[in-house]
Design an enzyme around this catalytic site. Structure first.
Site, mmCIF file in Angstrom:
data_model
loop_
_atom_site.group_PDB
_atom_site.id
_atom_site.type_symbol
_atom_site.label_atom_id
_atom_site.label_comp_id
_atom_site.label_asym_id
_atom_site.label_seq_id
_atom_site.Cartn_x
_atom_site.Cartn_y
_atom_site.Cartn_z
ATOM 1 N N TRP A 1 14.477 20.052 -38.226
ATOM 2 C CA TRP A 1 13.237 18.906 -38.346
ATOM 3 C C TRP A 1 12.088 19.036 -38.673
ATOM 4 O O TRP A 1 12.049 18.680 -39.695
ATOM 5 C CB TRP A 1 13.020 18.226 -36.523
ATOM 6 C CG TRP A 1 11.983 17.582 -36.227
ATOM 7 C CD1 TRP A 1 10.706 17.534 -36.156
ATOM 8 C CD2 TRP A 1 11.750 15.643 -37.036
ATOM 9 N NE1 TRP A 1 9.862 16.792 -36.697
ATOM 10 C CE2 TRP A 1 10.823 15.448 -36.555
ATOM 11 C CE3 TRP A 1 13.133 15.180 -37.157
ATOM 12 C CZ2 TRP A 1 10.457 13.906 -37.015
ATOM 13 C CZ3 TRP A 1 12.824 13.375 -37.105
ATOM 14 C CH2 TRP A 1 11.477 13.172 -37.131
ATOM 15 N N TYR B 1 21.176 19.587 -35.745
ATOM 16 C CA TYR B 1 19.976 20.342 -36.021
ATOM 17 C C TYR B 1 18.812 20.294 -34.714
ATOM 18 O O TYR B 1 19.257 19.397 -34.316
ATOM 19 C CB TYR B 1 19.140 19.017 -37.222
ATOM 20 C CG TYR B 1 19.158 18.077 -37.157
ATOM 21 C CD1 TYR B 1 17.407 17.680 -36.290
ATOM 22 C CD2 TYR B 1 20.027 16.567 -36.904
ATOM 23 C CE1 TYR B 1 17.272 16.349 -36.189
ATOM 24 C CE2 TYR B 1 19.666 15.504 -36.756
ATOM 25 C CZ TYR B 1 18.380 14.737 -36.349
ATOM 26 O OH TYR B 1 17.653 14.076 -35.918
ATOM 27 N N CYS B 2 18.348 20.967 -35.214
ATOM 28 C CA CYS B 2 17.145 20.948 -33.815
ATOM 29 C C CYS B 2 15.953 20.925 -34.686
ATOM 30 O O CYS B 2 15.635 20.402 -35.806
ATOM 31 C CB CYS B 2 17.519 21.969 -33.083
ATOM 32 S SG CYS B 2 17.267 23.603 -33.924
ATOM 33 N N GLY B 3 14.858 21.481 -34.043
ATOM 34 C CA GLY B 3 13.256 20.887 -34.815
ATOM 35 C C GLY B 3 13.015 22.547 -35.420
ATOM 36 O O GLY B 3 12.722 22.330 -36.832
#
Length: 136
Positions: free
Chosen positions: A110, A81-83
């Site tokens: 996120w 996962y990232c932003g």
């Protein structure tokens, strides 16, 4: 800052080659105790502001370099996962090209996790960082 059309095209092409999941599915997997590595591919400053419970941090910029020493089993389940899901889609594509067979990107990242009100660790758990509204 809006994303450039070429970047979005690159992400769309990656998404056509990878498996995506969503925050609810990941939360359910965590709650059930299903074994998988949750990998935060955001930058160090983003990680420091907060991350998902139990996640490990391997920034996108060093992921390919460090993958083999961090994730030795090519068949281990990995959820990245990232932003917001763009960088993790590109990262999932890269790991797939390296031979990892069970890689997923968490769409929404996120931002979707915190907007859903799910638990976080470290930093502030007050929701998405307002300083990085476009940090997908």
């Amino acid at each position: 800052m809006p994303h450039s059309p070429r970047f979005l095209a690159l992400v769309d092409a990656a998404r056509a080659e990878i498996t995506e999941t969503d925050v609810e599915a990941v939360r359910q997997r965590m709650a059930s105790g299903e074994p998988f590595a949750l990998v935060d591919v955001r930058e160090a400053d983003e990680w420091d502001r907060g991350h998902l419970p139990g996640a490990v941090h391997v920034a996108r910029g060093v992921l390919e370099r460090d993958a083999e020493s961090t994730f030795r089993d090519l068949d281990a389940p990995l959820v990245l996962y990232c932003g917001g899901g763009y960088r993790s889609a590109l990262a999932a594509q890269s790991l797939g090209a390296m031979g990892y067979t069970r890689v997923e990107s968490m769409d929404g990242g996120w931002r979707a996790w915190t907007e859903a009100g799910y638990d976080t660790e470290g930093g502030s758990s007050d929701g998405p960082d307002p300083a990085s509204p476009g940090a997908r």
